[in-house]
Motif scaffolding. Sequence first.
Motif, PDB file in Angstrom:
ATOM      1  N   SER A 194       0.816  -1.221   0.000  1.00  0.00           N
ATOM      2  CA  SER A 194       0.000   0.000   0.000  1.00  0.00           C
ATOM      3  C   SER A 194       0.848   1.270   0.000  1.00  0.00           C
ATOM      4  N   GLU A 195       2.142   1.160   0.344  1.00  0.00           N
ATOM      5  CA  GLU A 195       3.026   2.321   0.369  1.00  0.00           C
ATOM      6  C   GLU A 195       3.748   2.541  -0.956  1.00  0.00           C
ATOM      7  N   VAL A 196       3.546   1.631  -1.912  1.00  0.00           N
ATOM      8  CA  VAL A 196       4.165   1.776  -3.232  1.00  0.00           C
ATOM      9  C   VAL A 196       3.379   2.803  -4.034  1.00  0.00           C
ATOM     10  N   THR A 197       4.058   3.846  -4.465  1.00  0.00           N
ATOM     11  CA  THR A 197       3.407   4.917  -5.224  1.00  0.00           C
ATOM     12  C   THR A 197       3.896   5.001  -6.667  1.00  0.00           C
ATOM     13  N   ARG A 198       4.942   4.241  -7.009  1.00  0.00           N
ATOM     14  CA  ARG A 198       5.458   4.278  -8.374  1.00  0.00           C
ATOM     15  C   ARG A 198       6.121   2.949  -8.708  1.00  0.00           C
ATOM     16  N   LEU A 199       5.851   2.461  -9.922  1.00  0.00           N
ATOM     17  CA  LEU A 199       6.494   1.269 -10.465  1.00  0.00           C
ATOM     18  C   LEU A 199       7.202   1.670 -11.759  1.00  0.00           C
ATOM     19  N   VAL A 200       8.441   1.205 -11.927  1.00  0.00           N
ATOM     20  CA  VAL A 200       9.241   1.571 -13.098  1.00  0.00           C
ATOM     21  C   VAL A 200       9.807   0.313 -13.737  1.00  0.00           C
ATOM     22  N   LEU A 201       9.779   0.265 -15.064  1.00  0.00           N
ATOM     23  CA  LEU A 201      10.463  -0.785 -15.819  1.00  0.00           C
ATOM     24  C   LEU A 201      11.556  -0.148 -16.668  1.00  0.00           C
ATOM     25  N   HIS A 210      12.855  -1.658 -19.173  1.00  0.00           N
ATOM     26  CA  HIS A 210      12.506  -2.037 -20.536  1.00  0.00           C
ATOM     27  C   HIS A 210      11.551  -3.225 -20.508  1.00  0.00           C
ATOM     28  N   ALA A 211      10.989  -3.534 -21.666  1.00  0.00           N
ATOM     29  CA  ALA A 211       9.946  -4.556 -21.763  1.00  0.00           C
ATOM     30  C   ALA A 211      10.515  -5.901 -22.211  1.00  0.00           C
ATOM     31  N   HIS A 212      11.305  -6.530 -21.356  1.00  0.00           N
ATOM     32  CA  HIS A 212      11.778  -7.897 -21.565  1.00  0.00           C
ATOM     33  C   HIS A 212      11.250  -8.769 -20.433  1.00  0.00           C
ATOM     34  N   PRO A 213      11.029 -10.057 -20.684  1.00  0.00           N
ATOM     35  CA  PRO A 213      10.379 -10.906 -19.678  1.00  0.00           C
ATOM     36  C   PRO A 213      11.180 -11.124 -18.401  1.00  0.00           C
ATOM     37  N   ASP A 214      12.510 -10.906 -18.423  1.00  0.00           N
ATOM     38  CA  ASP A 214      13.276 -11.052 -17.185  1.00  0.00           C
ATOM     39  C   ASP A 214      13.241  -9.769 -16.353  1.00  0.00           C
ATOM     40  N   HIS A 215      12.513  -8.772 -16.823  1.00  0.00           N
ATOM     41  CA  HIS A 215      12.310  -7.523 -16.074  1.00  0.00           C
ATOM     42  C   HIS A 215      10.827  -7.260 -15.832  1.00  0.00           C
ATOM     43  N   ALA A 216      10.013  -7.641 -16.805  1.00  0.00           N
ATOM     44  CA  ALA A 216       8.569  -7.406 -16.724  1.00  0.00           C
ATOM     45  C   ALA A 216       7.779  -8.673 -16.425  1.00  0.00           C
ATOM     46  N   GLY A 217       8.456  -9.807 -16.289  1.00  0.00           N
ATOM     47  CA  GLY A 217       7.734 -11.056 -16.058  1.00  0.00           C
ATOM     48  C   GLY A 217       6.915 -11.047 -14.784  1.00  0.00           C
ATOM     49  N   GLY A 218       7.468 -10.485 -13.715  1.00  0.00           N
ATOM     50  CA  GLY A 218       6.756 -10.419 -12.440  1.00  0.00           C
ATOM     51  C   GLY A 218       5.921  -9.161 -12.285  1.00  0.00           C
ATOM     52  N   ALA A 219       5.842  -8.349 -13.338  1.00  0.00           N
ATOM     53  CA  ALA A 219       5.222  -7.028 -13.221  1.00  0.00           C
ATOM     54  C   ALA A 219       3.720  -7.100 -12.972  1.00  0.00           C
ATOM     55  N   ALA A 220       3.024  -8.010 -13.631  1.00  0.00           N
ATOM     56  CA  ALA A 220       1.573  -8.091 -13.456  1.00  0.00           C
ATOM     57  C   ALA A 220       1.226  -8.433 -12.010  1.00  0.00           C
ATOM     58  N   HIS A 221       2.007  -9.330 -11.393  1.00  0.00           N
ATOM     59  CA  HIS A 221       1.776  -9.685  -9.983  1.00  0.00           C
ATOM     60  C   HIS A 221       1.954  -8.456  -9.093  1.00  0.00           C
ATOM     61  N   VAL A 222       3.003  -7.695  -9.331  1.00  0.00           N
ATOM     62  CA  VAL A 222       3.279  -6.525  -8.496  1.00  0.00           C
ATOM     63  C   VAL A 222       2.236  -5.433  -8.743  1.00  0.00           C
ATOM     64  N   ALA A 223       1.820  -5.267  -9.989  1.00  0.00           N
ATOM     65  CA  ALA A 223       0.783  -4.280 -10.294  1.00  0.00           C
ATOM     66  C   ALA A 223      -0.516  -4.614  -9.552  1.00  0.00           C
ATOM     67  N   ALA A 224      -0.877  -5.907  -9.540  1.00  0.00           N
ATOM     68  CA  ALA A 224      -2.098  -6.324  -8.852  1.00  0.00           C
ATOM     69  C   ALA A 224      -1.979  -6.127  -7.340  1.00  0.00           C
ATOM     70  N   ALA A 225      -0.785  -6.418  -6.797  1.00  0.00           N
ATOM     71  CA  ALA A 225      -0.590  -6.312  -5.343  1.00  0.00           C
ATOM     72  C   ALA A 225      -0.572  -4.869  -4.860  1.00  0.00           C
ATOM     73  N   THR A 226      -0.120  -3.959  -5.721  1.00  0.00           N
ATOM     74  CA  THR A 226       0.031  -2.550  -5.318  1.00  0.00           C
ATOM     75  C   THR A 226      -1.072  -1.648  -5.857  1.00  0.00           C
ATOM     76  N   GLY A 227      -1.793  -2.111  -6.879  1.00  0.00           N
ATOM     77  CA  GLY A 227      -2.803  -1.274  -7.506  1.00  0.00           C
ATOM     78  C   GLY A 227      -2.220  -0.173  -8.370  1.00  0.00           C
ATOM     79  N   ARG A 228      -0.995  -0.366  -8.825  1.00  0.00           N
ATOM     80  CA  ARG A 228      -0.298   0.666  -9.596  1.00  0.00           C
ATOM     81  C   ARG A 228       0.002   0.181 -11.015  1.00  0.00           C
TER      82      ARG A 228
END
Length: 238
Positions: free
Chosen positions: A61-68, A70-88
């Motif tokens: 709930s304290e996460v206010t910004r998510l940054v990638l 670049h769009a490669h799966p070893d950087h963005a692979g876990g991104a959907a999980h983190v986006a769902a957990a943080t709402g960001r």
Amino acid sequence: MAPAPVVALVPGIWRIPLVRDFVNGFILRDDDGQVTLVDMGLKPSGPKVIAALAAIGSAPSEVTRLVLTHAHPDHAGGAAHVAAATGRGFDIHASDAAYAREGSSPPRDRSFLLGRIFDLLSRGQDFTPVPVERELADGDVLPVVGGLRVVHTPGHSPGHISLLHEPTRLLITGDAIFNVRRLRWPVRAFCTDFAMTKRTAAVLGELDYDLAAFTHGPELRDHPREAIRGFLARERLA
């Protein structure tokens, strides 16, 4: 003994070893507790990013910004999980934003056989698509821990970025340069344009920093700017 969930770099900034030191993300926390996360690793790494927050006493709930970077799966692979957990949603350079939204990697360098093979075998989606909140540009300064500057270093992907935290003189190279056993280039066939990767990395030798952190490999604390400038000089002569 299990590896530590985070490695302190400078006050308020930690590296997250997502696959030992080989794949890393980062946490930046402001004095008021607001948290920025950079890069989420492979698909199984999403929960590790959230666990790293707990390790420093923060919550999703304290996460206010998510940054990638670049769009490669070893950087963005876990991104959907983190986006769902943080709402960001994510901040990513404008040239990689469409790939993040689609969950696809940018084209590989077809001047290499392996690059042509990867493009041929690609089925269009390499990771779960993620929401994009902001499209970044070179020179943007994010209001993170006193200012996080976006340094566009394309080639590995069209929108690949490095990040410079000027208040603490910390550079995050992204995949512009790896530090796996030694300083080295990213895998050529994984780049969109490997020759461009080599050209744009030169800017990293011109910046001022006292600590260099990598998305692949451990940080360099002992004269990192000189080490990176030496690497770039050797590569120009090679």
